[in-house]
Design an enzyme around this catalytic site. Structure first.
Site, PDB file in Angstrom:
ATOM      1  N   SER A 136      -0.447   4.035   1.126  1.00 48.58           N
ATOM      2  CA  SER A 136      -1.079   4.906   2.114  1.00 48.58           C
ATOM      3  C   SER A 136      -0.109   5.430   3.178  1.00 48.58           C
ATOM      4  CB  SER A 136      -2.258   4.186   2.774  1.00 48.58           C
ATOM      5  OG  SER A 136      -3.306   4.010   1.851  1.00 48.58           O
ATOM      6  N   THR A 184     -10.276  -0.220   3.029  1.00 54.28           N
ATOM      7  CA  THR A 184     -10.161  -0.627   1.635  1.00 54.28           C
ATOM      8  C   THR A 184     -10.781  -2.004   1.449  1.00 54.28           C
ATOM      9  OG1 THR A 184      -8.637  -0.780  -0.240  1.00 54.28           O
ATOM     10  CG2 THR A 184      -7.852  -1.667   1.859  1.00 54.28           C
ATOM     11  N   ASN A 236     -14.758   4.721   3.078  1.00 50.20           N
ATOM     12  CA  ASN A 236     -13.322   4.457   3.005  1.00 50.20           C
ATOM     13  C   ASN A 236     -12.538   5.209   4.076  1.00 50.20           C
ATOM     14  OD1 ASN A 236     -13.192   7.129   1.991  1.00 50.20           O
ATOM     15  ND2 ASN A 236     -11.479   6.600   0.646  1.00 50.20           N
ATOM     16  N   ASP A 257     -13.174   8.859  -1.814  1.00 46.32           N
ATOM     17  CA  ASP A 257     -12.823   8.409  -3.166  1.00 46.32           C
ATOM     18  C   ASP A 257     -13.405   9.321  -4.236  1.00 46.32           C
ATOM     19  OD1 ASP A 257     -11.270   6.223  -2.430  1.00 46.32           O
ATOM     20  OD2 ASP A 257     -12.976   4.861  -2.369  1.00 46.32           O
ATOM     21  N   GLY A 275     -18.738  -2.463  -9.802  1.00 43.55           N
ATOM     22  CA  GLY A 275     -18.337  -2.673  -8.414  1.00 43.55           C
ATOM     23  C   GLY A 275     -18.385  -1.397  -7.601  1.00 43.55           C
ATOM     24  N   GLY A 299      -5.348   7.467 -12.080  1.00 43.24           N
ATOM     25  CA  GLY A 299      -5.765   6.763 -10.885  1.00 43.24           C
ATOM     26  C   GLY A 299      -4.829   7.020  -9.722  1.00 43.24           C
ATOM     27  N   SER A 316       0.828  -1.201   0.000  1.00 43.39           N
ATOM     28  CA  SER A 316       0.000   0.000   0.000  1.00 43.39           C
ATOM     29  C   SER A 316       0.869   1.261   0.000  1.00 43.39           C
ATOM     30  CB  SER A 316      -0.898  -0.002   1.233  1.00 43.39           C
ATOM     31  OG  SER A 316      -1.578   1.225   1.368  1.00 43.39           O
ATOM     32  N   LYS A 320     -15.363  -1.928   2.466  1.00 45.41           N
ATOM     33  CA  LYS A 320     -15.935  -0.586   2.326  1.00 45.41           C
ATOM     34  C   LYS A 320     -17.444  -0.552   2.544  1.00 45.41           C
ATOM     35  CE  LYS A 320     -12.447   1.483  -0.700  1.00 45.41           C
ATOM     36  NZ  LYS A 320     -12.201   2.254  -1.940  1.00 45.41           N
TER      37      LYS A 320
END
Length: 422
Positions: A15, A52, A77, A92, A118, A213, A13, A56
């Site tokens: 993050s 994540t 999220n 998001d 999704g 993205g 990740s 979610k």
């Protein structure tokens, strides 16, 4: 923990790096099994967390309050502990909108097609409706509008890909053929591995605005970080002070993930300069010819002699594909590699391409199967140069010492990312 990320799996990740860049270094990765989720929230032992895949939607009944962002997206999220009361947000949509604004993609009064059904698709649909899209059509494999009949939507102006199609390791795939949409003006792809999917590369070739993205990821992290610090939810534009901070963090991450790809004529100095650049920047160095030699157990001239040019090119394509899947490397290519579209697409997926040029009279022909003498080399250069120039992001003249050439390459690369050196 004070701050962190829950999910399963978490993998590599970004993050922790993103939140550290925004001033929160004490950010932990916390992989959870489904059976642990309810207990984790019952303890409320955190100040703020990100959520994540695959949780979610699962966390919605575990929070005390849903912000409108979570309600409209149907997913959470980000969860903030407000004095023991858990508030669920969704940042998001903020990240997607920020990335689109930076790319010049507008949704208002546009006919929008969302690929996939999704969680990220729900976010894209909610955002498009909130922004006033003229229409929003979801494309799924078995839906009324699917990948067999999507080409009938000829009014499409913006496409948002929320599917994993085109994601590594299946980087050569693309969900749709963009050429069937004559009114297309914007493409956003939530995939960021590779950095530039086939879908994005096709859009760029058509002159269509493209959204990243990776920038969505950086922007949503900033929004979550603001909430962690007690700030209010807001949606800054890229030219605001907060927006500029997001762009700086994104460019730093993008810089570190981007390969430096060196191309040019044989003996133009790609390998020598590439090794020096890699040493300067602490990056891995990869040479496609060396990889071919290692994998095939013979030198390039020997491979040409035994299997001909076609046999060598097949081995070269495999080597280019393997190198292109790396991130943050320095890659030296064979002189003929960029003459093949599949190689160009692969190298561009994560790469910043530098064309090295050297006066033809200074090029070495020894040990070169296709350029045995200077006249042949000059003819080859004339044929290849238009492709080289169209493929390259910049050109560097290798007319001095190897160190001087390496410095030029390094400067050109950093200039492309705002010269933010860590």
């Amino acid at each position: 923990m004070r701050f962190g990320l829950i999910g399963n799996p978490l993998g590599h990740s970004f993050s922790p790096r993103l939140h550290a860049a925004y001033g929160t270094p004490d950010y932990a990765l916390c992989p959870l099994e489904p059976s642990d989720l309810t207990g984790f929230f019952a303890k409320r032992g955190f100040d703020g967390i990100n959520v994540t895949i695959p949780y979610k939607r699962d966390v919605i009944p575990l929070v005390d309050e849903l912000h409108f962002t979570a309600r409209e997206c149907g997913a959470v999220n980000t969860v903030v502990n407000r004095g023991g009361r858990l508030v669920g947000y969704n940042t998001d949509a903020f990240g997607m909108l920020f990335a689109m604004r930076h790319a010049g993609i507008t949704l208002a009064e546009k006919h929008v097609v969302v690929l996939g059904s999704g969680g990220t698709s729900h976010t894209a649909c909610a955002l498009a409706k909130r922004e006033g899209a003229a229409s929003v059509t979801v494309v799924s494999r078995r839906g009324e509008v699917n990948y067999d009949n999507v080409c009938s939507l000829r009014d499409t102006e913006v496409i948002v890909n929320t599917t994993p199609v085109g994601m590594y390791p299946n980087s050569a795939a693309s969900p749709v053929d963009l050429s069937v949409f004559p009114r297309l003006e914007g493409v956003f792809d939530a995939v960021f591995n590779p950095l530039r999917t086939r879908l994005i590369q096709h859009a760029e070739a058509l002159g269509v605005n493209t959204g990243s993205g990776l920038l969505m990821l950086a922007a949503q992290a900033k929004a979550a970080n603001t909430l962690f610090r007690g700030g209010a939810y807001s949606e800054p534009y890229p030219d605001s002070a907060e927006g500029k901070e997001i762009l700086a963090v994104w460019r730093g991450l993008l810089r570190d993930l981007t390969d430096i790809v060196l191309t040019g004529m044989p003996s133009s100095g790609k390998s020598t300069a590439g090794r020096l650049v890699a040493e300067r920047l602490g990056r891995r160095f990869l040479d496609t010819d060396d990889l071919v030699t290692e994998r095939e157990g013979m030198t390039v001239p020997e491979l040409f002699a035994e299997r001909g040019e076609e046999g060598f090119r097949a081995a070269e394509r495999a080597a280019v594909a393997e190198c292109s899947a790396m991130t943050g490397a320095v890659i030296a290519t064979g002189g003929g590699a960029p003459m093949y579209e599949v190689n160009r697409l692969n190298l561009k997926s994560n790469g910043f391409v530098v064309l090295l040029r050297r006066d033809a009279d200074k090029l070495d022909t020894s040990g070169r199967p296709l350029s045995r003498d200077l006249d042949t080399l000059k003819r080859m250069e004339k044929e290849r140069m238009p492709v080289y120039l169209a493929f390259a992001d910049c050109t560097v003249y290798n007319d001095g010492t190897p160190d001087a050439c390496a410095e030029k390459i390094t400067e050109a690369f950093y200039e492309n990312f705002g010269d933010q050196r860590s």
